[in-house]
Design a protein around this motif. Structure first.
Motif, PDB file in Angstrom:
ATOM      1  N   LEU A   9       0.825  -1.253   0.121  1.00 18.79           N
ATOM      2  CA  LEU A   9       0.198  -0.170  -0.002  1.00 18.79           C
ATOM      3  C   LEU A   9       0.745   0.995   0.036  1.00 18.79           C
ATOM      4  CD1 LEU A   9      -2.891  -0.951   2.480  1.00 18.79           C
ATOM      5  CD2 LEU A   9      -3.026  -0.692   0.104  1.00 18.79           C
ATOM      6  N   GLU A  10       0.424   2.249  -0.720  1.00 18.83           N
ATOM      7  CA  GLU A  10       1.135   3.456  -0.745  1.00 18.83           C
ATOM      8  C   GLU A  10       1.325   4.247   0.494  1.00 18.83           C
ATOM      9  OE1 GLU A  10       3.539   5.765  -2.779  1.00 18.83           O
ATOM     10  OE2 GLU A  10       2.322   4.462  -3.874  1.00 18.83           O
ATOM     11  N   ASN A  11       0.520   3.976   1.457  1.00 18.83           N
ATOM     12  CA  ASN A  11       0.802   4.775   2.838  1.00 18.83           C
ATOM     13  C   ASN A  11       1.781   3.860   3.739  1.00 18.83           C
ATOM     14  OD1 ASN A  11      -1.226   6.309   2.463  1.00 18.83           O
ATOM     15  ND2 ASN A  11      -3.001   5.173   3.424  1.00 18.83           N
ATOM     16  N   ASP A  12       1.939   2.570   3.263  1.00 25.76           N
ATOM     17  CA  ASP A  12       3.035   1.832   4.155  1.00 25.76           C
ATOM     18  C   ASP A  12       4.417   2.233   3.420  1.00 25.76           C
ATOM     19  OD1 ASP A  12       1.256   0.309   5.564  1.00 25.76           O
ATOM     20  OD2 ASP A  12       1.108  -1.523   4.379  1.00 25.76           O
ATOM     21  N   LEU A  13       4.631   2.431   2.046  1.00 26.47           N
ATOM     22  CA  LEU A  13       5.777   2.957   1.685  1.00 26.47           C
ATOM     23  C   LEU A  13       6.120   4.266   1.910  1.00 26.47           C
ATOM     24  CD1 LEU A  13       5.430   1.053  -1.874  1.00 26.47           C
ATOM     25  CD2 LEU A  13       6.684   0.411   0.198  1.00 26.47           C
ATOM     26  N   ASP A  14       5.131   5.146   1.967  1.00 27.63           N
ATOM     27  CA  ASP A  14       5.485   6.566   1.815  1.00 27.63           C
ATOM     28  C   ASP A  14       6.351   7.120   2.839  1.00 27.63           C
ATOM     29  OD1 ASP A  14       4.859   9.212   1.081  1.00 27.63           O
ATOM     30  OD2 ASP A  14       3.528   9.799   2.803  1.00 27.63           O
ATOM     31  N   GLY A  15       7.605   7.742   2.416  1.00 28.88           N
ATOM     32  CA  GLY A  15       8.733   8.177   3.406  1.00 28.88           C
ATOM     33  C   GLY A  15       9.664   7.252   3.680  1.00 28.88           C
ATOM     34  N   ARG A  16       9.505   5.748   3.372  1.00 30.19           N
ATOM     35  CA  ARG A  16      10.078   4.684   3.785  1.00 30.19           C
ATOM     36  C   ARG A  16      10.815   4.024   2.920  1.00 30.19           C
ATOM     37  NH1 ARG A  16       5.010   3.564   6.572  1.00 30.19           N
ATOM     38  NH2 ARG A  16       5.090   4.123   8.755  1.00 30.19           N
ATOM     39  N   GLU A  17      10.832   4.605   1.713  1.00 29.32           N
ATOM     40  CA  GLU A  17      11.301   3.649   0.427  1.00 29.32           C
ATOM     41  C   GLU A  17      12.758   3.652   0.508  1.00 29.32           C
ATOM     42  OE1 GLU A  17       7.688   6.455  -0.999  1.00 29.32           O
ATOM     43  OE2 GLU A  17       9.434   6.747   0.482  1.00 29.32           O
ATOM     44  N   ALA A  18      13.548   4.556   0.858  1.00 28.43           N
ATOM     45  CA  ALA A  18      15.048   4.421   1.036  1.00 28.43           C
ATOM     46  C   ALA A  18      15.555   3.261   1.865  1.00 28.43           C
ATOM     47  CB  ALA A  18      15.885   5.646   1.096  1.00 28.43           C
ATOM     48  N   ASP A  19      14.890   3.427   3.328  1.00 27.96           N
ATOM     49  CA  ASP A  19      14.953   2.461   4.176  1.00 27.96           C
ATOM     50  C   ASP A  19      14.489   1.053   3.897  1.00 27.96           C
ATOM     51  OD1 ASP A  19      16.054   4.279   5.915  1.00 27.96           O
ATOM     52  OD2 ASP A  19      14.050   4.795   6.735  1.00 27.96           O
ATOM     53  N   LEU A  20      13.591   0.882   3.061  1.00 23.34           N
ATOM     54  CA  LEU A  20      12.870  -0.588   2.713  1.00 23.34           C
ATOM     55  C   LEU A  20      14.042  -0.920   1.628  1.00 23.34           C
ATOM     56  CD1 LEU A  20      11.095  -2.535   2.878  1.00 23.34           C
ATOM     57  CD2 LEU A  20       9.410  -1.547   1.549  1.00 23.34           C
TER      58      LEU A  20
END
Length: 128
Positions: A9-20
């Motif tokens: 879900l976009e909300n789960d990724l938002d702002g966490r992309e680089a860390d993930l």
């Protein structure tokens, strides 16, 4: 070349992309070794709420799903189950650490094998 395509879900990724991306790459390196760092590919696909369905209706909060492209030969290696188990545990841990423990129980990983000669880079077939 390990290739991870993560659906979330976009909300789960938002702002966490680089860390993930970093955590998933480290999960691959933990199993394969440092040589894999430069060739591990991570793609994140984010979906808005309502665009992910399970059982014929929109899912409320689906856990991420990973399609993990891997060399076909790993499935027949004597240590293949250990390799796949290590990757499954590491990828799940990475996702749960970055997105949150609430997704851990539902993280799904599908390992898709590519036989030699079925992948091309820069217009050239890759053999083993």
């Amino acid at each position: 070349m390990p290739h991870l395509l993560v659906h979330a879900l976009e909300n789960d990724l938002d702002g966490r992309e680089a860390d993930l991306i970093a955590a998933l790459t480290e999960a691959v390196v933990a199993v394969y070794g440092d040589w894999a760092r430069d060739i591990a590919v991570v793609q994140l696909l984010g979906y808005p709420a309502g665009r992910w369905g399970i059982g014929g209706k929109p899912a409320e909060a689906p856990a991420p799903r990973v399609t993990f492209g891997i060399r076909d030969g790993v499935f027949s290696r004597p240590e293949g189950a250990d390799i796949l188990g290590g990757l499954a545990a590491g990828v799940t841990d990475a996702i749960a650490t970055v997105i949150g423990e609430h997704v851990r129980a539902g993280v799904t990983i599908e390992f898709v094998g590519a036989p030699d000669g079925r992948t091309a880079v820069a217009g050239t077939l890759v053999e083993s």
